[in-house]
Design a protein around this motif. Structure first.
Motif, PDB file in Angstrom:
ATOM      1  N   ILE A  53      -7.860  -6.652  -8.193  1.00 39.17           N
ATOM      2  CA  ILE A  53      -6.601  -6.729  -7.453  1.00 39.17           C
ATOM      3  C   ILE A  53      -6.355  -5.511  -6.579  1.00 39.17           C
ATOM      4  CG2 ILE A  53      -5.457  -8.359  -9.015  1.00 39.17           C
ATOM      5  CD1 ILE A  53      -4.081  -6.295 -10.416  1.00 39.17           C
ATOM      6  N   ASP A  54      -5.826  -5.817  -5.413  1.00 33.02           N
ATOM      7  CA  ASP A  54      -5.496  -4.780  -4.440  1.00 33.02           C
ATOM      8  C   ASP A  54      -4.224  -4.075  -4.899  1.00 33.02           C
ATOM      9  OD1 ASP A  54      -5.309  -3.272  -2.211  1.00 33.02           O
ATOM     10  OD2 ASP A  54      -4.580  -4.903  -0.898  1.00 33.02           O
ATOM     11  N   ILE A  55      -4.195  -2.761  -4.666  1.00 34.07           N
ATOM     12  CA  ILE A  55      -3.020  -2.048  -5.163  1.00 34.07           C
ATOM     13  C   ILE A  55      -1.823  -2.198  -4.215  1.00 34.07           C
ATOM     14  CG2 ILE A  55      -3.027   0.341  -4.269  1.00 34.07           C
ATOM     15  CD1 ILE A  55      -3.313   0.305  -7.775  1.00 34.07           C
ATOM     16  N   LYS A  56      -2.125  -2.207  -2.897  1.00 37.73           N
ATOM     17  CA  LYS A  56      -1.015  -2.299  -1.927  1.00 37.73           C
ATOM     18  C   LYS A  56      -0.916  -3.699  -1.361  1.00 37.73           C
ATOM     19  CE  LYS A  56       0.263   2.047   0.064  1.00 37.73           C
ATOM     20  NZ  LYS A  56      -0.430   3.140   0.746  1.00 37.73           N
ATOM     21  N   MET A  57       0.164  -4.381  -1.735  1.00 34.02           N
ATOM     22  CA  MET A  57       0.357  -5.728  -1.209  1.00 34.02           C
ATOM     23  C   MET A  57       1.841  -5.925  -0.953  1.00 34.02           C
ATOM     24  SD  MET A  57      -2.057  -8.193  -3.535  1.00 34.02           S
ATOM     25  CE  MET A  57      -1.524  -7.594  -5.101  1.00 34.02           C
ATOM     26  N   PRO A  58       2.204  -6.715   0.036  1.00 32.04           N
ATOM     27  CA  PRO A  58       3.628  -7.001   0.227  1.00 32.04           C
ATOM     28  C   PRO A  58       4.130  -7.845  -0.945  1.00 32.04           C
ATOM     29  CG  PRO A  58       2.276  -8.314   1.729  1.00 32.04           C
ATOM     30  CD  PRO A  58       1.344  -7.398   1.004  1.00 32.04           C
ATOM     31  N   GLY A  59       5.400  -7.764  -1.210  1.00 28.67           N
ATOM     32  CA  GLY A  59       5.938  -8.515  -2.368  1.00 28.67           C
ATOM     33  C   GLY A  59       5.560  -7.770  -3.626  1.00 28.67           C
ATOM     34  N   MET A  60       4.971  -8.469  -4.566  1.00 32.56           N
ATOM     35  CA  MET A  60       4.586  -7.820  -5.816  1.00 32.56           C
ATOM     36  C   MET A  60       3.353  -6.941  -5.589  1.00 32.56           C
ATOM     37  SD  MET A  60       3.353  -9.557  -9.349  1.00 32.56           S
ATOM     38  CE  MET A  60       4.903 -10.293  -9.759  1.00 32.56           C
ATOM     39  N   ASP A  61       3.486  -5.635  -5.916  1.00 30.73           N
ATOM     40  CA  ASP A  61       2.317  -4.761  -5.684  1.00 30.73           C
ATOM     41  C   ASP A  61       1.316  -4.870  -6.831  1.00 30.73           C
ATOM     42  OD1 ASP A  61       3.288  -3.330  -7.762  1.00 30.73           O
ATOM     43  OD2 ASP A  61       3.875  -1.562  -6.607  1.00 30.73           O
ATOM     44  N   GLY A  62       0.159  -4.274  -6.607  1.00 25.14           N
ATOM     45  CA  GLY A  62      -0.946  -4.398  -7.562  1.00 25.14           C
ATOM     46  C   GLY A  62      -0.622  -3.857  -8.946  1.00 25.14           C
ATOM     47  N   MET A  63       0.151  -2.752  -8.973  1.00 26.90           N
ATOM     48  CA  MET A  63       0.456  -2.116 -10.252  1.00 26.90           C
ATOM     49  C   MET A  63       1.329  -3.047 -11.117  1.00 26.90           C
ATOM     50  SD  MET A  63      -0.690   0.745 -11.229  1.00 26.90           S
ATOM     51  CE  MET A  63      -0.614   2.279 -10.350  1.00 26.90           C
ATOM     52  N   THR A  64       2.320  -3.685 -10.475  1.00 31.28           N
ATOM     53  CA  THR A  64       3.184  -4.614 -11.219  1.00 31.28           C
ATOM     54  C   THR A  64       2.377  -5.816 -11.694  1.00 31.28           C
ATOM     55  OG1 THR A  64       4.838  -3.984  -9.602  1.00 31.28           O
ATOM     56  CG2 THR A  64       5.445  -5.750 -11.114  1.00 31.28           C
ATOM     57  N   LEU A  65       1.518  -6.304 -10.794  1.00 32.23           N
ATOM     58  CA  LEU A  65       0.690  -7.453 -11.150  1.00 32.23           C
ATOM     59  C   LEU A  65      -0.216  -7.114 -12.332  1.00 32.23           C
ATOM     60  CD1 LEU A  65      -0.423 -10.286 -10.656  1.00 32.23           C
ATOM     61  CD2 LEU A  65      -1.930  -9.355  -8.910  1.00 32.23           C
ATOM     62  N   LEU A  66      -0.749  -5.882 -12.320  1.00 32.40           N
ATOM     63  CA  LEU A  66      -1.602  -5.448 -13.429  1.00 32.40           C
ATOM     64  C   LEU A  66      -0.866  -5.592 -14.763  1.00 32.40           C
ATOM     65  CD1 LEU A  66      -4.075  -3.879 -14.672  1.00 32.40           C
ATOM     66  CD2 LEU A  66      -2.864  -1.776 -14.111  1.00 32.40           C
ATOM     67  N   GLY A  67       0.395  -5.099 -14.776  1.00 29.73           N
ATOM     68  CA  GLY A  67       1.203  -5.183 -15.999  1.00 29.73           C
ATOM     69  C   GLY A  67       1.397  -6.624 -16.440  1.00 29.73           C
ATOM     70  N   GLU A  68       1.682  -7.500 -15.453  1.00 30.40           N
ATOM     71  CA  GLU A  68       1.906  -8.923 -15.774  1.00 30.40           C
ATOM     72  C   GLU A  68       0.640  -9.557 -16.350  1.00 30.40           C
ATOM     73  OE1 GLU A  68       4.658 -11.028 -15.112  1.00 30.40           O
ATOM     74  OE2 GLU A  68       5.919  -9.288 -14.665  1.00 30.40           O
TER      75      GLU A  68
END
Ligand SMILES: Nc1ncnc2c1ncn2[C@@H]1O[C@H](COP(=O)(O)OP(=O)(O)OP(=O)(O)O)[C@@H](O)[C@H]1O
Ligand SMILES: [Mg+2]
Length: 462
Positions: A53-68
Motif C-alpha cells: 500500500i501507498d502511504i500518500k493517498m487522497p482520502g484514507m491515507d496508507g497509515m490509516t489503511l494499514l491499521g484497518e
C-alpha cells in the motif's frame, strides 16, 4: 499460478499497472485498487497473502489503511510504499505492524524479493497459528475429571483465577494433576496464544537450571559460545510453569525473588537486567511452609509465590472420584489401543476404590492401562491388576510379638517370614507382596534362614 493473492493499493494508476504486470508474471493473483475504502471492502471478502500500500493517498491515507487491515486481516503481511525515502514514516509504519517498506523507485528484483519474503513470513505465521490451535485443542481434550466435593473446590478456584495475572502456587502430592491444572489455567487465560513454558527444578543440576532459567551471555562459562535466552525470556507473553520449586538452591531462590519483585532477570555472565513478561505458576509436592520453618526455603519467596494457592487433594481423600477416573481412563486407553469397549468387574472396582493410591491419578492411569493390555476379554478381572491388589482382600497376618524381648532382629525376621509363608501356604509371590519385598529378596532370605514348608500345614507349595 502460485495460488497466492496480493492486494495493491495506490492512487497512481500507472504504478498499479506496473506492479500488477510484474507480479502476475510471477504467478500471483493480483487485485489493484486506487482508494483505501475499496481496499477495505475487498479485504473483508477476500483473503490476501500480502498487501502493498501507498502511504500518500487522497482520502484514507496508507497509515490509516494499514491499521484497518491489521484488524480485518491480521495474518496479511503489509508492505508500505513511499514516493521518496522518508525514514521516519517508514519506521512508524513498521512500528504499526507493516512487514517492510519500499521506496517507489525500488528495482524490480528488490520488489520481487520483498514480496517473496512477505509471503514466506505470512505462511510461517499461518502455520504457527495452526500448530498452536492444534496444541490447544489437544489440551482441551485433556479433561480434568472430578466431581467429589473437595475437587469441586478446585474447579471453582480454577474458574476464578484463570484469567487474573496473579502468581499461583499449586500444591499436591505427586500425580495429583498439578501440571494438568497449570496448563488448564494457561489455556483459559488471555495468554493462551502465548507459550506455556515448563521446567522441573528437581530434574536439573543447579548450574544448568540457572542457565536454563535466566539464560547466559557469551563466555559466561566454558562452552557458552554464544548468548542464549533463558526460559523466562522465552515465556514472553505466556505462562511460566515452575515445577518442584522447593528443589531450588538458595542462590536460585534469590534470583526468583528478583523475577517476582522486579520482573527482570540478569543472565549468567551479564550485568544488565533484562525485563521479563510472563505469568508465573509454581508447583510443589512438599509442604513449602514447613520448608520455610526449617530454614530451607526463603520466606519472602514463599509469600510472593503463595499469592493464590490451589491445593490438590490426594486421590485417597476423594475416593468418590475413583470410578469416574477408572471409566475415563478405560475409554481413553481403549481409544488409543483400538480395542472394543471394556469394563471392570464390581470386585475390581471395589479394590480400586479401597486402595490408597500413593501415586495418585498417575498410578491409577497406569493400572488401568496395564489392565486393558493384559486382559483379552471385555471384562477386566482381578488377575489383570498388579500383584499388590491380589492380596488386598486377604486377612492380614497377625504377628504376636509377645515373648520377643530376648530375640535379635534377625531371629524375629526369620520367625515373621516363616509365619507369613505358612499363612499363605508358601505362595512366595503372595508372601513377597505382603512383606513389601520383591520375590528375589524373599528367595534369598528363605535360603539364608534355611526356611522350608512345615509339611503338615503345607497347602499349595509353589
Ligand atoms: N483430575 C484428573 N483428571 C484426569 N486426569 C488427571 C487428573 N489428575 C491427573 N491426571 C492425569 O494424571 C497424570 C499425572 O498428572 P500431572 O502430571 O498433572 O501430575 P503432577 O501433580 O504434576 O505430578 P508430579 O508431582 O509427579 O509431577 C497425567 O497423565 C494427568 O493427565
Ligand atoms: Mg508434574
Amino acid at each position: 499460478m502460485t495460488g497466492e493473492r496480493i492486494l495493491i493499493v495506490d492512487d497512481d494508476e500507472s504504478m498499479c499497472e506496473f506492479l500488477t504486470i510484474m507480479l502476475e508474471k510471477e504467478g500471483y493473483e493480483v487485485h489493484a485498487v486506487n482508494r483505501g475504502r475499496e481496499a477495505i471492502d475487498l479485504a473483508k471478502t477476500n483473503r490476501y497473502h500480502a498487501a502493498m500500500i501507498d502511504i500518500k493517498m487522497p482520502g484514507m491515507d496508507g497509515m490509516t489503511l494499514l491499521g484497518e487491515l491489521r484488524t480485518i486481516s491480521p495474518g496479511t503481511p503489509v508492505v508500505i510504499m513511499t514516493a521518496f525515502s522518508s525514514e521516519e514514516t517508514a519506521i512508524e509504519a513498521v512500528n504499526r505492524g507493516a512487514f517492510y517498506y519500499l521506496v517507489k523507485q525500488a528495482k524490480k528484483d528488490e520488489i520481487r524479493l520483498v514480496i517473496k519474503k512477505a509471503l514466506e513470513v505470512g505462511r510461517l505465521q499461518a502455520e504457527n497459528r495452526f500448530l498452536k490451535q492444534q496444541l490447544r485443542s489437544r489440551h482441551s481434550s485433556k479433561k480434568i475429571i472430578g466431581k467429589s466435593e473437595c475437587f469441586e473446590e478446585v474447579f471453582h478456584l480454577v474458574d476464578r483465577v484463570a484469567n487474573c495475572e496473579s502468581t499461583i502456587l499449586i500444591c499436591g502430592e505427586s500425580g495429583t494433576g498439578k501440571e494438568l491444572v497449570a496448563r488448564e489455567l494457561h489455556y483459559r487465560s488471555r495468554r493462551a496464544d502465548g507459550p506455556f513454558v515448563s521446567i522441573n527444578c528437581g530434574a536439573l543440576p543447579e548450574t544448568l537450571l540457572e542457565s536454563e532459567l535466566f539464560g547466559h551471555r557469551r563466555g559466561a562459562f566454558t562452552g557458552a559460545v554464544r548468548d542464549k535466552d533463558g526460559l523466562f525470556t522465552v515465556a514472553k507473553g505466556g505462562t511460566f510453569f515452575l515445577d518442584e520449586v522447593a528443589e531450588t538452591s538458595p542462590a536460585i531462590q534469590v534470583k526468583l525473588l528478583r523475577v517476582l519483585q522486579e520482573r527482570e532477570i540478569i543472565p549468567l555472565g551479564g550485568t544488565k537486567p533484562v525485563k521479563v513478561e510472563m505469568r508465573l505458576i509454581a508447583a510443589t509436592n512438599v509442604d513449602l511452609e514447613q520448608r520455610v520453618d526449617e530454614g530451607l526455603f526463603r520466606a519472602d519467596l514463599f509469600y510472593r509465590l503463595n499469592v493464590i494457592q490451589i491445593p490438590l487433594p490426594p486421590l485417597r481423600k476423594r475416593r468418590d472420584d475413583v470410578p469416574l477416573l477408572v471409566d475415563f481412563f478405560l475409554q481413553e486407553t481403549v481409544k488409543r489401543a483400538h480395542t472394543g469397549p471394556k469394563s471392570v468387574t464390581p470386585e475390581v472396582m471395589d479394590l480400586l476404590v479401597r486402595y490408597d493410591w500413593p501415586g495418585n491419578v498417575r498410578e491409577l492411569e497406569n493400572v488401568v492401562e496395564r489392565a486393558v493390555v493384559l486382559q483379552d476379554g471385555d471384562t477386566i478381572g482381578k488377575e489383570a491388576l498388579p500383584p499388590k491388589f491380589q492380596t488386598m482382600g486377604e486377612k492380614p497376618v497377625e504377628c504376636n510379638l509377645s515373648g520377643t524381648a530376648n530375640v535379635t532382629l534377625e531371629q524375629l525376621e526369620r520367625r515373621y517370614l516363616a509365619k507369613v509363608l505358612e499363612e499363605v501356604g508358601w505362595r512366595k509371590k503372595v508372601a513377597a507382596d505382603i512383606l513389601g519385598i520383591d520375590a528375589s529378596t524373599l528367595y534369598r532370605k528363605i535360603n539364608r534362614y534355611e526356611l522350608a514348608p512345615d509339611r503338615k500345614s503345607e497347602k499349595q507349595p509353589v
